[in-house]
Write a protein that holds these residues in place. Sequence first.
Motif, mmCIF file in Angstrom:
data_model
loop_
_atom_site.group_PDB
_atom_site.id
_atom_site.type_symbol
_atom_site.label_atom_id
_atom_site.label_comp_id
_atom_site.label_asym_id
_atom_site.label_seq_id
_atom_site.Cartn_x
_atom_site.Cartn_y
_atom_site.Cartn_z
ATOM 1 N N GLU A 44 -14.507 6.207 6.431
ATOM 2 C CA GLU A 44 -13.113 5.926 6.090
ATOM 3 C C GLU A 44 -12.294 5.635 7.362
ATOM 4 O O GLU A 44 -11.375 4.813 7.342
ATOM 5 N N SER B 65 -8.193 2.209 -2.568
ATOM 6 C CA SER B 65 -8.002 3.194 -1.494
ATOM 7 C C SER B 65 -9.010 2.967 -0.364
ATOM 8 O O SER B 65 -10.064 2.375 -0.555
ATOM 9 N N ASN B 66 -8.633 3.461 0.832
ATOM 10 C CA ASN B 66 -9.547 3.348 1.975
ATOM 11 C C ASN B 66 -10.878 4.017 1.672
ATOM 12 O O ASN B 66 -11.941 3.531 2.075
ATOM 13 N N ARG C 125 0.809 -1.213 0.000
ATOM 14 C CA ARG C 125 0.000 0.000 0.000
ATOM 15 C C ARG C 125 0.851 1.277 0.000
ATOM 16 O O ARG C 125 0.310 2.380 0.108
ATOM 17 N N ARG D 135 -4.464 -2.406 -3.777
ATOM 18 C CA ARG D 135 -4.190 -0.976 -3.845
ATOM 19 C C ARG D 135 -5.465 -0.134 -3.890
ATOM 20 O O ARG D 135 -5.403 1.086 -4.051
ATOM 21 N N SER E 99 2.420 4.433 -1.476
ATOM 22 C CA SER E 99 1.862 5.211 -2.597
ATOM 23 C C SER E 99 2.866 5.351 -3.730
ATOM 24 O O SER E 99 4.079 5.243 -3.501
#
Lengths: 155, 155, 155, 155, 155, 155, 155, 155
Positions: free
Chosen positions: B35, B23-24, A21, B21, A23
């Motif tokens: 979130e 996103s949250n 994860r 990957r 970035s």
Amino acid sequence: MEKPLDRVDCEIISLLQEDGRISNIEIAKQINVSEGTVRSRLNRLIKNEIIQIVAVSNPIKLGFTLVGHLRISAEPTHIEQVAAQLREIDQLWFIVATTGGHTGIDAEFIAKDLDEFNALILSRINRIQGVTRVETTLTLDFLKRRYDWGTAGPA
Amino acid sequence: MEKPLDRVDCEIISLLQEDGRISNIEIAKQINVSEGTVRSRLNRLIKNEIIQIVAVSNPIKLGFTLVGHLRISAEPTHIEQVAAQLREIDQLWFIVATTGGHTGIDAEFIAKDLDEFNALILSRINRIQGVTRVETTLTLDFLKRRYDWGTAGPA
Amino acid sequence: MEKPLDRVDCEIISLLQEDGRISNIEIAKQINVSEGTVRSRLNRLIKNEIIQIVAVSNPIKLGFTLVGHLRISAEPTHIEQVAAQLREIDQLWFIVATTGGHTGIDAEFIAKDLDEFNALILSRINRIQGVTRVETTLTLDFLKRRYDWGTAGPA
Amino acid sequence: MEKPLDRVDCEIISLLQEDGRISNIEIAKQINVSEGTVRSRLNRLIKNEIIQIVAVSNPIKLGFTLVGHLRISAEPTHIEQVAAQLREIDQLWFIVATTGGHTGIDAEFIAKDLDEFNALILSRINRIQGVTRVETTLTLDFLKRRYDWGTAGPA
Amino acid sequence: MEKPLDRVDCEIISLLQEDGRISNIEIAKQINVSEGTVRSRLNRLIKNEIIQIVAVSNPIKLGFTLVGHLRISAEPTHIEQVAAQLREIDQLWFIVATTGGHTGIDAEFIAKDLDEFNALILSRINRIQGVTRVETTLTLDFLKRRYDWGTAGPA
Amino acid sequence: MEKPLDRVDCEIISLLQEDGRISNIEIAKQINVSEGTVRSRLNRLIKNEIIQIVAVSNPIKLGFTLVGHLRISAEPTHIEQVAAQLREIDQLWFIVATTGGHTGIDAEFIAKDLDEFNALILSRINRIQGVTRVETTLTLDFLKRRYDWGTAGPA
Amino acid sequence: MEKPLDRVDCEIISLLQEDGRISNIEIAKQINVSEGTVRSRLNRLIKNEIIQIVAVSNPIKLGFTLVGHLRISAEPTHIEQVAAQLREIDQLWFIVATTGGHTGIDAEFIAKDLDEFNALILSRINRIQGVTRVETTLTLDFLKRRYDWGTAGPA
Amino acid sequence: MEKPLDRVDCEIISLLQEDGRISNIEIAKQINVSEGTVRSRLNRLIKNEIIQIVAVSNPIKLGFTLVGHLRISAEPTHIEQVAAQLREIDQLWFIVATTGGHTGIDAEFIAKDLDEFNALILSRINRIQGVTRVETTLTLDFLKRRYDWGTAGPA
């Protein structure tokens, strides 16, 4: 044919093997390339099935009761058809062609309970034409699981 | 003891097993929680070793020449010490305690070349006190690798 | 030394192999002896461990997840001490000394879940001095269980 | 589908695993339910093949000369037909579908003498279409036989 | 060192392999030598353990219940001591040092009943220091037994 | 059906197991019956294949270079036809139906040299329809050969 | 049929087993025959496939990554056809018919890399009709290679 | 460390793998280098044990009666000492460290007769401290022996 991996590919892979994860920006900064390079390289690595970035889990902690390894022997002339049918079975998540003490197909399985496992062995695998022998090894405990191998180096 | 997984945990895991990957924010939207919830759940799932989010790679495509599976037998009373020493070996990235046709330790290995493989078998594993037998199975080809098992359901 | 079985013993055993709850009166009537004879014979058959009258159950239906057979090898000179320690383990309900493809000890096991099974193999059996090898066979399904063998005939 | 076992079922089973001839009245008193409840529960447990109440005997003491275990391999696609024919053979009193070092059918046998054993192997089992291999393990001695497992607890 | 066999020795052996009770006179006549020559040759052949003239019997027809073959493995450095102790056991009538799929000692056994067989395996062979493994093969039926091999010809 | 062996039969057999050339008169004297009784009993014992009286020889001393044991597996449904063809092969002098670690046919062989052995395995046994596997064990040395078992006693 | 080897043949062979590049003149001098004799004998020894004079190399040092031994089982009635097809495969440089723990064909292989090895096993050997099982043993290291056996002596 | 092989080395090796007695002049002409280059390269290739140029023979045609392959298992911690002692045995001419179905030492043997073979197994190999198991495979026939592999190409 695929382009061989270069140093940038290898460095991106190593970082993602440690933390899936992280970035793209952080990767770019650490290996000193642009974020666009990271993004395009990453897309290519995934599209060419060099890497997958996923949640890898401990199936016992996810509630699967029976987890383990199958060693499947088949008539040598049928091995490709057998492999094709094994790939269709959801409980088998990892399948490889192997050689050594036997030459055949090894697979990792998970099953929620004895009924599902029973059906996997007796109703699915045993019924595939060409299978001659199935050997089951149960997992009692996970002792190590690491994916940060790095690479064997740029070509 | 760890808290059992609930429905939210299971849904987060399933999404990340498909794409590590995502996103949250995207997870939160899809399963209809905040979130912050996703973030705290995710931290707990990783800390408790329920999941790792990593780049999982095809070692043959990364340039490793010899990839496969070891079945290691040990004197039953020494199995824990043997396991402890095997965990120290970098070329063994997946180690499980197993039972079935034999009871012992199974491990997955990768080696860059024959020299590294030779050293792994003869200079590392064979020298561990209590090891009685090593069986090697080479991987010829990867046929399937999926990590999106889902879970066996919330407890 | 025990008295050999006579015709009356054999007939009593045969009736009880069919139905363990048949009354002494009913047995007496069917084989034409007095109820006192049935009672005294039955006591002797049980005391001498010729028969046990018990509820025999399908462990899978009773909720045991992992049920099967162990083939335990031991150093030949330690086999009696190993057997003595195996007898102390609750999860092993049937233990025999055997010979054939291997000479050793075979045992039937039941375990409620993977934790209990894991402890049985790794913490109990593997730690018995003299055990050299454990082979596990899992039961997928019970296909037949009959106890009405009769006897090999009065001596 | 069968109703799961409740606490009363489990307590009845446990008492009968210790002594198959305990009276319904005595069971009722010990677990604090009516005799009618015991009777109806017992009928259901037997009818659903959760338990059998029978005389379980030591076949060597009953005069059987050859007693043991068979590991029968069959062509995977024929395993159900093979199992059906094995179930018809009187000398095989316990038959299970198994997996482990081999996947196939395990059976317990008894034979009065070598002629009967010879006929069992050569004239019955060997002639079943689909059987590929038979492995015999002889019982030398019974070391433990207990049926009082209890249950894995009410559902 | 022993004198090699000549033509006369070979002809005497061949006749006696067919019928151990043929008289010396008859042998002399058939191979055209004096009776005295037959007598002295025969004595030497027996004294040098080239041949034994004996009643060879079918042990099953003589009432032995358990007849068969043992494959005994021993620590390689102890094999001579193990052999010496096996030779003392009456139930083992034929013992050879062998190599092939295993290197060790093969023996033929006879036992009157299960008690004697049980004692042979558990109380005699298993207690010999250096024995590591015993594999038993039961004889179901004798299909051929001929001793009239002739010889590989005079030296 | 054959008459069971009585005390006289057993005593005659025991004497001949020690010395196959003892005269009928000497046997008669030692067991206190008439010479005619010895003669008629002996004829019957031989005719019924209870015993053979022959010269049993050490094949290595007779000049055979390759001597040993074969374990022959066959498709279970073909085992009788395979046995019938094996019986026709001169180099196989002892053939039994067996069960244990495998169920099949065991045979003892002798061969004068590698050419004869090669032909035995590749041109004779391998060409029998139904044979699936042949395992060879070579004899390195004879350690014991005794035929004086006595009998399991008169019936 | 070939003429048996005489003393001169044996001496020539011994010298060439030590050094394949020794000149005919030098051989002639050392064994005290004419150079013409050496030349004609050498031609015959090579033509009759008694000897080959070649550079024997360490394949690992020549850059072959995967080097080892295959144990190939085949249906016994197909073994000659299987052997004929195996002989056509370049990566198999040494092929023998064998017996022992299994009866079949053993072969030595070399492969430049995993792709070539993969093709050897999956696309060549596995596709030969009659092959039932392939077992691979990898060479980790060469410990001794000597060809100066001498001969078993002139006939 | 040794210099990697270049194109000239590879071409010299290929010619000598076909014919070990080709003259240096002929080699020089064919690959277009000076005779001095051939000579110095050849010396280096031999000194570095890249190649040996020798007469390779068919041991059966040289009169060796027993020829074959040994699979030797040893305690993993003793494998180097075992290997050192095996190297001293003249009858073992090819010894490799191996892994696969077993990890240990494989060796090729030749023996003039059964006495020599017997001594090899029982008096030499079995007496080496650390050897745990010896498996013998006899060669019945040589089907192919080629040494002209070429090389895996210049580095």
